[in-house]
Each structure stands twice: as C-alpha cells, then as structure tokens.
Design a protein around this motif. Structure first.
Motif, mmCIF file in Angstrom:
data_model
loop_
_atom_site.group_PDB
_atom_site.id
_atom_site.type_symbol
_atom_site.label_atom_id
_atom_site.label_comp_id
_atom_site.label_asym_id
_atom_site.label_seq_id
_atom_site.Cartn_x
_atom_site.Cartn_y
_atom_site.Cartn_z
ATOM 1 N N MET A 243 0.842 -1.166 0.000
ATOM 2 C CA MET A 243 0.000 0.000 0.000
ATOM 3 C C MET A 243 0.888 1.229 0.000
ATOM 4 O O MET A 243 1.820 1.327 0.780
ATOM 5 C CB MET A 243 -0.913 0.008 1.218
ATOM 6 N N ARG A 244 0.572 2.127 -0.889
ATOM 7 C CA ARG A 244 1.328 3.361 -1.005
ATOM 8 C C ARG A 244 0.612 4.469 -0.248
ATOM 9 O O ARG A 244 -0.621 4.551 -0.271
ATOM 10 C CB ARG A 244 1.443 3.726 -2.483
ATOM 11 N N VAL A 245 1.361 5.334 0.403
ATOM 12 C CA VAL A 245 0.807 6.457 1.143
ATOM 13 C C VAL A 245 1.176 7.742 0.401
ATOM 14 O O VAL A 245 2.354 7.999 0.143
ATOM 15 C CB VAL A 245 1.355 6.500 2.589
ATOM 16 N N PHE A 246 0.167 8.516 0.047
ATOM 17 C CA PHE A 246 0.373 9.816 -0.586
ATOM 18 C C PHE A 246 0.083 10.883 0.456
ATOM 19 O O PHE A 246 -1.006 10.922 1.030
ATOM 20 C CB PHE A 246 -0.571 9.995 -1.785
ATOM 21 N N THR A 247 1.059 11.746 0.709
ATOM 22 C CA THR A 247 0.867 12.793 1.707
ATOM 23 C C THR A 247 0.090 13.968 1.138
ATOM 24 O O THR A 247 -0.588 14.674 1.871
ATOM 25 C CB THR A 247 2.217 13.294 2.248
ATOM 26 N N LYS A 248 0.183 14.164 -0.179
ATOM 27 C CA LYS A 248 -0.566 15.225 -0.857
ATOM 28 C C LYS A 248 -1.438 14.596 -1.930
ATOM 29 O O LYS A 248 -1.062 13.602 -2.540
ATOM 30 C CB LYS A 248 0.389 16.224 -1.514
ATOM 31 N N TYR A 249 -2.578 15.211 -2.161
ATOM 32 C CA TYR A 249 -3.481 14.710 -3.201
ATOM 33 C C TYR A 249 -3.069 15.313 -4.543
ATOM 34 O O TYR A 249 -3.282 16.486 -4.814
ATOM 35 C CB TYR A 249 -4.928 15.075 -2.872
ATOM 36 N N THR A 250 -2.415 14.495 -5.361
ATOM 37 C CA THR A 250 -2.039 14.885 -6.719
ATOM 38 C C THR A 250 -2.570 13.810 -7.670
ATOM 39 O O THR A 250 -2.013 12.710 -7.750
ATOM 40 C CB THR A 250 -0.514 15.014 -6.858
ATOM 41 N N PRO A 251 -3.675 14.109 -8.363
ATOM 42 C CA PRO A 251 -4.327 13.093 -9.189
ATOM 43 C C PRO A 251 -3.426 12.452 -10.236
ATOM 44 O O PRO A 251 -3.506 11.245 -10.469
ATOM 45 C CB PRO A 251 -5.472 13.852 -9.856
ATOM 46 N N LYS A 252 -2.548 13.212 -10.844
ATOM 47 C CA LYS A 252 -1.702 12.662 -11.896
ATOM 48 C C LYS A 252 -0.720 11.630 -11.338
ATOM 49 O O LYS A 252 -0.513 10.566 -11.926
ATOM 50 C CB LYS A 252 -0.953 13.776 -12.613
ATOM 51 N N ARG A 253 -0.133 11.915 -10.206
ATOM 52 C CA ARG A 253 0.816 10.984 -9.582
ATOM 53 C C ARG A 253 0.100 9.707 -9.130
ATOM 54 O O ARG A 253 0.597 8.601 -9.317
ATOM 55 C CB ARG A 253 1.506 11.645 -8.395
ATOM 56 N N ILE A 254 -1.084 9.876 -8.567
ATOM 57 C CA ILE A 254 -1.856 8.719 -8.130
ATOM 58 C C ILE A 254 -2.278 7.890 -9.341
ATOM 59 O O ILE A 254 -2.237 6.661 -9.308
ATOM 60 C CB ILE A 254 -3.067 9.171 -7.293
ATOM 61 N N ALA A 255 -2.667 8.552 -10.430
ATOM 62 C CA ALA A 255 -3.069 7.835 -11.643
ATOM 63 C C ALA A 255 -1.914 7.007 -12.190
ATOM 64 O O ALA A 255 -2.111 5.863 -12.610
ATOM 65 C CB ALA A 255 -3.554 8.829 -12.693
ATOM 66 N N ARG A 256 -0.724 7.540 -12.187
ATOM 67 C CA ARG A 256 0.445 6.781 -12.649
ATOM 68 C C ARG A 256 0.682 5.552 -11.770
ATOM 69 O O ARG A 256 1.017 4.480 -12.268
ATOM 70 C CB ARG A 256 1.683 7.657 -12.649
ATOM 71 N N TYR A 257 0.505 5.713 -10.471
ATOM 72 C CA TYR A 257 0.675 4.583 -9.554
ATOM 73 C C TYR A 257 -0.375 3.512 -9.829
ATOM 74 O O TYR A 257 -0.049 2.320 -9.900
ATOM 75 C CB TYR A 257 0.572 5.077 -8.107
ATOM 76 N N VAL A 258 -1.624 3.908 -9.984
ATOM 77 C CA VAL A 258 -2.710 2.947 -10.215
ATOM 78 C C VAL A 258 -2.500 2.216 -11.537
ATOM 79 O O VAL A 258 -2.728 1.005 -11.627
ATOM 80 C CB VAL A 258 -4.081 3.665 -10.189
ATOM 81 N N MET A 259 -2.042 2.905 -12.565
ATOM 82 C CA MET A 259 -1.802 2.281 -13.857
ATOM 83 C C MET A 259 -0.646 1.287 -13.808
ATOM 84 O O MET A 259 -0.598 0.357 -14.613
ATOM 85 C CB MET A 259 -1.515 3.342 -14.924
ATOM 86 N N SER A 260 0.260 1.458 -12.880
ATOM 87 C CA SER A 260 1.445 0.607 -12.798
ATOM 88 C C SER A 260 1.160 -0.775 -12.223
ATOM 89 O O SER A 260 1.915 -1.707 -12.483
ATOM 90 C CB SER A 260 2.520 1.271 -11.942
ATOM 91 N N PHE A 261 0.100 -0.895 -11.446
ATOM 92 C CA PHE A 261 -0.180 -2.149 -10.764
ATOM 93 C C PHE A 261 -1.552 -2.678 -11.162
ATOM 94 O O PHE A 261 -2.440 -1.932 -11.526
ATOM 95 C CB PHE A 261 -0.119 -1.964 -9.248
ATOM 96 N N PHE A 262 -1.722 -3.991 -11.057
ATOM 97 C CA PHE A 262 -2.964 -4.656 -11.444
ATOM 98 C C PHE A 262 -4.086 -4.349 -10.452
ATOM 99 O O PHE A 262 -5.192 -3.994 -10.846
ATOM 100 C CB PHE A 262 -2.725 -6.160 -11.537
ATOM 101 N N SER A 263 -3.797 -4.505 -9.184
ATOM 102 C CA SER A 263 -4.786 -4.197 -8.153
ATOM 103 C C SER A 263 -4.058 -3.878 -6.860
ATOM 104 O O SER A 263 -2.897 -4.226 -6.688
ATOM 105 C CB SER A 263 -5.745 -5.376 -7.938
ATOM 106 N N GLY A 264 -4.756 -3.211 -5.957
ATOM 107 C CA GLY A 264 -4.149 -2.863 -4.684
ATOM 108 C C GLY A 264 -4.899 -1.754 -3.981
ATOM 109 O O GLY A 264 -6.060 -1.481 -4.275
#
Length: 68
Positions: A1-22
C-alpha cells in the motif's frame, strides 16, 4: 500500500496504472482500492471521496489516451 501525503491526481493515476490491483492511502482522505487500473467507486463513499475517485479515473483515461 502506497501512502500519498498530498493529493495529486496525476501521480496517483500513474501509480494505479502501474499495478494490477491494490490499495493506496491519501492522508486526510482515507484508503482507496483499485483493480484493473481503475479506482473502484463504491456506493458507500462520501461525496469528497467519490470526487477523488472520479478525478483519478479521468486522469487515468487521459494518460491512456496519450499513450495511444
């Protein structure tokens, strides 16, 4: 599980695209689940969390369109 300290949609989108599920956590907003490269929108989410899911999923769509 990744922890994002700031809400940045683009960074989160890149993380979600990198993994199948989580899961990932945004400090101050809570834990979110994703599967098949999309953030899962449950009916029990608060309006603020639903907005986050929609924004991240739209960023994912834009990144996918840019790849094609």
């Amino acid at each position: 599980m990744r922890v994002f300290t700031k809400y940045t949609p683009k960074r989160i989108a890149r993380y979600v695209m990198s993994f199948f599920s989580g899961t990932f956590l945004i400090e101050g907003l809570g834990v979110f689940h994703f599967n098949y490269g999309r953030v899962i929108i449950d009916s029990i989410l608060s309006p603020a969390r639903m907005k986050v899911c929609r924004e991240v999923n739209s960023e994912i769509a834009m990144l996918m369109a840019a790849r094609a």
